[in-house]
Design a protein around this motif. Structure first.
Motif, PDB file in Angstrom:
ATOM      1  N   SER A 353     -39.356 -30.820  31.821  1.00 37.90           N
ATOM      2  CA  SER A 353     -39.786 -31.237  33.157  1.00 37.90           C
ATOM      3  C   SER A 353     -39.577 -32.724  33.419  1.00 37.90           C
ATOM      4  CB  SER A 353     -41.270 -30.882  33.372  1.00 37.90           C
ATOM      5  OG  SER A 353     -41.450 -29.482  33.339  1.00 37.90           O
ATOM      6  N   GLN A 359     -35.851 -30.019  36.763  1.00 37.49           N
ATOM      7  CA  GLN A 359     -36.872 -29.842  37.790  1.00 37.49           C
ATOM      8  C   GLN A 359     -36.352 -29.018  38.954  1.00 37.49           C
ATOM      9  OE1 GLN A 359     -38.304 -33.683  38.985  1.00 37.49           O
ATOM     10  NE2 GLN A 359     -39.101 -34.200  36.962  1.00 37.49           N
ATOM     11  N   SER A 364     -36.520 -23.368  35.196  1.00 37.81           N
ATOM     12  CA  SER A 364     -37.388 -24.293  34.467  1.00 37.81           C
ATOM     13  C   SER A 364     -38.871 -24.020  34.705  1.00 37.81           C
ATOM     14  CB  SER A 364     -37.087 -25.736  34.885  1.00 37.81           C
ATOM     15  OG  SER A 364     -37.537 -25.976  36.209  1.00 37.81           O
ATOM     16  N   PHE A 366     -41.049 -26.288  35.349  1.00 44.14           N
ATOM     17  CA  PHE A 366     -41.448 -27.142  36.471  1.00 44.14           C
ATOM     18  C   PHE A 366     -41.240 -26.406  37.799  1.00 44.14           C
ATOM     19  CE2 PHE A 366     -40.795 -30.435  39.660  1.00 44.14           C
ATOM     20  CZ  PHE A 366     -41.788 -31.353  39.353  1.00 44.14           C
TER      21      PHE A 366
END
Length: 418
Positions: A353, A359, A364, A366
């Motif tokens: 992250s 991101q 991901s 995140f």
């Protein structure tokens, strides 16, 4: 308390609910009343209220989906993959060049790639092959460029074959020449995937950002097939289309065209977003197949991709080389192995992250954290039917031939022959 990203739930016959730990495969079966209390956890976006009985909390902790803190969850996630990390990285893609004469609407390259256009030297390519040939059998020879533009593509295929590696290529058939077709068949290319994202010229030209016609692509494919037969080549040939809003209604036509041409297989793959906004992604196609509770990116424990200048990046989605993990050095024995075990790679595995490229990636942690807050925990974690390649065809018995060359397994795990 913190709820894991990696669990799902579904209701089965009667009043029973099944809660699944997507990392470990463990399951917990609960009744309606108990699930109603657990459901309140999800409604509160993972904040466990005092009204939730200790019994439910304990069972979720034992299942591995409820943690004292987010830090504890991240540590458990890291340990789960790190203990099984392979000694050597699997190189997912080798980018022979990032040069490309197309402007595909679903590719970030035309407007977002800022790195220098380069062509990989055969010396560097052979150094990569030497690093990987003992622990993998298949090598993909493309990334963010049209590999047919590399003058020594066939020599790269020949080098890989000399070390026992099978090779695969995904390309635009309009860039194929008769000379290149002879070269690739003679060099022993294991498989080729020709991308045709529409059978209608106006759509094809809009999607691919090109003035070439569908007829030109089809003619080149036919010539490649004919040359292969003449040389008794064993190259496996596939057609592929990406599901986009622009080509809806053409998916079955692609399968029929594949059968007509005499290729070995065909598939229509789900559209996957890059770092586009949700709005742009929806304008391009349906990316719902990539939302939900599926495990966050495990690629950093599996392997990497290598750019045309030798830079190592963690995955096939890093089109700009933003996450630089090291550079393959032809003069250093197993420099790739040193990169794989480096502190840079370790930092990425511990927390992706911190990297902007990750991101913005749908895979991901995140991104998934934001998504479940946006759509709600109840909907995010509800078990969904996996969306595979809805349109796929293999010539009878040809799956086994793909399996023999260790072709990427996701291509083989969908529908049966016919």
């Amino acid at each position: 308390m913190y709820l894991s990203l990696h669990f799902s739930y579904f209701k089965r016959d009667g009043d029973e609910y099944v809660i699944c730990n997507e990392l470990t495969g463990q399951e917990l079966v609960v009744g309606q009343d108990e699930f109603s209390r657990i459901e309140r956890l999800l409604e509160r976006f993972g904040v466990v209220s005092a009204s939730v009985e200790k019994f439910e909390k304990t069972r979720l902790v034992d299942l591995g989906v409820l943690f004292e803190s987010k830090a504890n969850f991240q540590r458990e996630f890291f340990n789960h993959f790190e203990k099984n990390r392979s000694k050597h990285p699997v190189v997912d893609q080798v980018e022979l060049t990032n040069a490309c004469s197309y402007g595909c609407i679903m590719c970030p390259r035309p407007k977002s790639m800022t790195r220098k256009v380069e062509f990989m030297s055969l010396r560097l390519f052979e150094a990569i092959v030497k690093s990987v040939h003992r622990h993998q059998r298949f090598l993909t020879l493309h990334h963010f460029g049209e590999s047919l533009l590399h003058n020594d593509l066939h020599e790269a295929v020949r080098i890989a074959g000399a070390y026992g590696l099978h090779t695969g290529l995904s390309c635009n058939p309009a860039s194929l020449t008769v000379e290149k077709s002879f070269q690739l068949h003679r060099a022993g290319l294991s498989s080729v995937t020709f991308t045709i994202d529409s059978l209608i010229d106006s759509r094809h030209q809009k999607i691919r950002g090109t003035k070439t016609t569908v007829r030109e692509s089809i003619e080149n494919i036919c010539k490649f097939i004919a040359i292969g037969r003449k040389l008794s080549s064993r190259t496996l040939i596939a057609l592929q289309m990406i599901q986009l809003n622009e080509n809806q209604g053409e998916y079955e036509q692609l399968i029929e065209k594949a059968k007509e041409l005499g290729v070995h297989s065909a598939r229509v793959v789900c559209f996957g977003r890059w770092d586009f906004s949700d709005e742009k992604s929806k304008r391009l196609g349906d990316f719902s197949a990539f939302q939900g509770f599926k495990c966050s990116c495990p690629d950093r424990w599996k392997g990497c991709s290598i750019l045309s200048n030798g830079n190592v990046v963690p995955c096939c989605r890093d089109y700009n080389g933003d996450i630089f993990l090291g550079k393959v050095n032809p003069n250093e024995e197993d420099s790739l192995g040193l990169i794989w075990d480096s502190q840079k790679y370790l930092r990425l595995r511990r927390n992706e992250s911190r990297y902007k490229r990750c991101q913005n990636c749908w895979s991901s942690s995140f991104f998934k954290e934001r998504k479940r807050i946006q759509i709600g925990y109840l909907d995010f974690h509800k078990k969904k039917i996996p969306i595979g390649n809805s349109y796929e065809w293999f010539e009878e018995g040809i799956r086994q031939e793909y399996a023999k060359i260790d072709f990427p397994v996701e291509f083989l795990n969908h529908r049966s022959d016919g």
